[in-house]
Design a protein around this motif. Structure first.
Motif, PDB file in Angstrom:
ATOM      1  N   SER A 179       0.853  -1.194   0.000  1.00 54.98           N
ATOM      2  CA  SER A 179       0.000   0.000   0.000  1.00 54.98           C
ATOM      3  C   SER A 179       0.885   1.238   0.000  1.00 54.98           C
ATOM      4  O   SER A 179       1.919   1.275   0.682  1.00 54.98           O
ATOM      5  N   ASN A 229      -3.500   0.163  -3.410  1.00 55.40           N
ATOM      6  CA  ASN A 229      -3.366  -1.085  -2.660  1.00 55.40           C
ATOM      7  C   ASN A 229      -3.218  -2.266  -3.608  1.00 55.40           C
ATOM      8  O   ASN A 229      -3.936  -2.354  -4.615  1.00 55.40           O
ATOM      9  N   HIS A 233      -6.670  -9.646  -3.675  1.00 57.48           N
ATOM     10  CA  HIS A 233      -7.870  -9.298  -4.438  1.00 57.48           C
ATOM     11  C   HIS A 233      -7.534  -8.595  -5.750  1.00 57.48           C
ATOM     12  O   HIS A 233      -8.396  -8.465  -6.620  1.00 57.48           O
ATOM     13  N   LEU A 235      -5.753  -5.042  -7.624  1.00 49.66           N
ATOM     14  CA  LEU A 235      -5.296  -3.652  -7.496  1.00 49.66           C
ATOM     15  C   LEU A 235      -6.485  -2.744  -7.190  1.00 49.66           C
ATOM     16  O   LEU A 235      -7.524  -2.845  -7.849  1.00 49.66           O
ATOM     17  N   THR A 236      -6.326  -1.867  -6.199  1.00 48.04           N
ATOM     18  CA  THR A 236      -7.356  -0.884  -5.859  1.00 48.04           C
ATOM     19  C   THR A 236      -6.725   0.499  -5.766  1.00 48.04           C
ATOM     20  O   THR A 236      -5.689   0.665  -5.114  1.00 48.04           O
ATOM     21  N   ARG A 238      -7.979   4.321  -4.720  1.00 56.92           N
ATOM     22  CA  ARG A 238      -9.103   5.067  -4.166  1.00 56.92           C
ATOM     23  C   ARG A 238      -8.643   6.437  -3.678  1.00 56.92           C
ATOM     24  O   ARG A 238      -7.492   6.628  -3.284  1.00 56.92           O
ATOM     25  N   ARG A 244     -15.471   8.032  -3.076  1.00 55.36           N
ATOM     26  CA  ARG A 244     -15.373   7.904  -4.525  1.00 55.36           C
ATOM     27  C   ARG A 244     -14.586   9.097  -5.050  1.00 55.36           C
ATOM     28  O   ARG A 244     -14.609  10.162  -4.441  1.00 55.36           O
ATOM     29  N   ARG A 246     -13.200   5.469  -7.050  1.00 57.92           N
ATOM     30  CA  ARG A 246     -12.507   4.253  -6.646  1.00 57.92           C
ATOM     31  C   ARG A 246     -12.379   3.357  -7.872  1.00 57.92           C
ATOM     32  O   ARG A 246     -13.371   3.123  -8.576  1.00 57.92           O
ATOM     33  N   VAL A 247     -11.179   2.873  -8.157  1.00 58.07           N
ATOM     34  CA  VAL A 247     -10.931   2.017  -9.314  1.00 58.07           C
ATOM     35  C   VAL A 247     -10.389   0.688  -8.809  1.00 58.07           C
ATOM     36  O   VAL A 247      -9.450   0.657  -7.995  1.00 58.07           O
ATOM     37  N   GLN A 248     -10.975  -0.418  -9.263  1.00 58.72           N
ATOM     38  CA  GLN A 248     -10.537  -1.746  -8.871  1.00 58.72           C
ATOM     39  C   GLN A 248     -10.264  -2.595 -10.112  1.00 58.72           C
ATOM     40  O   GLN A 248     -11.047  -2.593 -11.059  1.00 58.72           O
ATOM     41  N   PRO A 250      -9.662  -6.528 -10.535  1.00 58.05           N
ATOM     42  CA  PRO A 250      -9.597  -7.822  -9.841  1.00 58.05           C
ATOM     43  C   PRO A 250      -8.384  -8.639 -10.290  1.00 58.05           C
ATOM     44  O   PRO A 250      -7.948  -8.542 -11.448  1.00 58.05           O
TER      45      PRO A 250
END
Length: 324
Positions: A179, A229, A233, A235-236, A238, A244, A246-248, A250
């Protein structure tokens, strides 16, 4: 730092720049034409600032009003022309349509007024401007479909993690996460400056300049500081200032990752959340970036320090998942 070559810059066609400049030139022409044709029917000074009830409480000389309005449209047009991309052409047309309509309606409000203090500006002007802006946005989007896609680097083949990509040495039972927070000085400065200018302009001129400035500045400020991060799970990315945006991405959608230098303007057309042909990104500056290759060959990039460690962990997690 990875030795992977930096992606080639996207070339912006002249036709795209011309189409980005066109709505602003049309808005300036319509605005100045109204001022010229109705010059003998307009008070001097004009009512240019209104209370929440629509009563005039601020005034600007006719010449100054024309210069400031035209300069604002031309400055925004220059910015859009310099940084526009095919997928964002609608934004240029929306901006020009919204602001140009508000300025023209303000001129109309002053028409045939014997006393500028008696001028009223109805709230319906804002609804009309939004409607015109929406129509202009649709026109800009339709025009963008007539342009060829911008040149971009060839997409990755999506066949798996590159053997030369960085890895993190993890044992079979070990769990790891990464992170890092990062911020953009240009986005922060531009957002705060725009809010300040909007506030001053609202005090001296039309009240709607403040909400217009906030509409542009707040999303930029929300992306000015983000936390990136990497874990099992995926890549995130935020915002640290708001839930918001927020981009994820998977882990199941990641084919590989790498770290490389990117150029914010040449490759992505500026700062913030950027959308380009076959790639997107959260670009806060030029320099080191974590670049994730999805299974379909598209890329997602985020500029963040220590990107090589994040890429190494993602590659290890992707390979571990493939062995399950």
């Amino acid at each position: 730092m990875s030795t992977a070559p930096r992606a080639a810059a996207l070339r912006v066609p002249f036709r795209l720049r011309a189409l980005a400049a066109l709505p602003f030139l049309l808005a300036v022409a319509a605005y100045l034409l109204l001022l010229a044709v109705w010059s003998d029917r307009l008070p001097d000074p004009l009512a240019t600032h209104f209370s929440t009830g629509g009563e005039a409480d601020g005034f600007t000389g006719r010449t100054a009003f024309g210069v400031v309005g035209a300069a604002l449209l031309l400055a925004l047009g220059a910015g859009w022309t310099a940084l526009v991309r095919r997928g964002a052409l609608w934004g240029a047309w929306l901006t020009a349509g919204l602001l140009g309509t508000l300025l023209c309606l303000l001129v109309q409000d002053n028409l045939d007024a014997a006393d500028a203090a008696a001028v009223r500006s109805p709230l319906s002007n804002l609804a009309v401007a939004l409607a015109v802006g929406a129509v202009c946005a649709l026109a800009g989007h339709a025009l963008s479909r007539l342009l060829p896609p911008e040149d971009a680097t060839a997409p990755a083949d999506g066949t798996g993690v590159d053997p030369a990509a960085p890895r993190l040495d993890l044992g079979a039972g070990e769990v790891a996460g990464w992170s890092r927070a990062t911020a953009s000085t240009p986005l922060t400065a531009l957002g705060l400056l725009l809010l300040a200018v909007g506030a001053v302009a609202a005090l001296l001129g039309p009240w709607w300049l403040l909400p217009l400035a906030a509409l542009i500045a707040v999303p930029g400020l929300a992306l000015a500081r983000v936390r990136v991060n990497v874990d099992r799970h995926g890549l995130t990315v935020r915002s640290t200032l708001a839930p918001r945006p927020r981009v994820q991405v998977p882990l199941a959608d990641i084919a590989g990752a790498d770290a490389r230098d990117v150029h914010a303007v040449a490759e992505f057309g500026g700062w913030g959340y950027r959308v380009r042909a076959r790639r997107t990104g959260v670009i806060l500056r030029s320099g080191e970036a974590l670049v994730v290759r999805r299974g379909d060959g598209r890329e997602f990039a985020v500029t963040v320090p220590d990107a090589r460690t994040a890429a190494a962990l993602l590659n290890t997690l992707v390979e571990r998942r493939g062995r399950l």
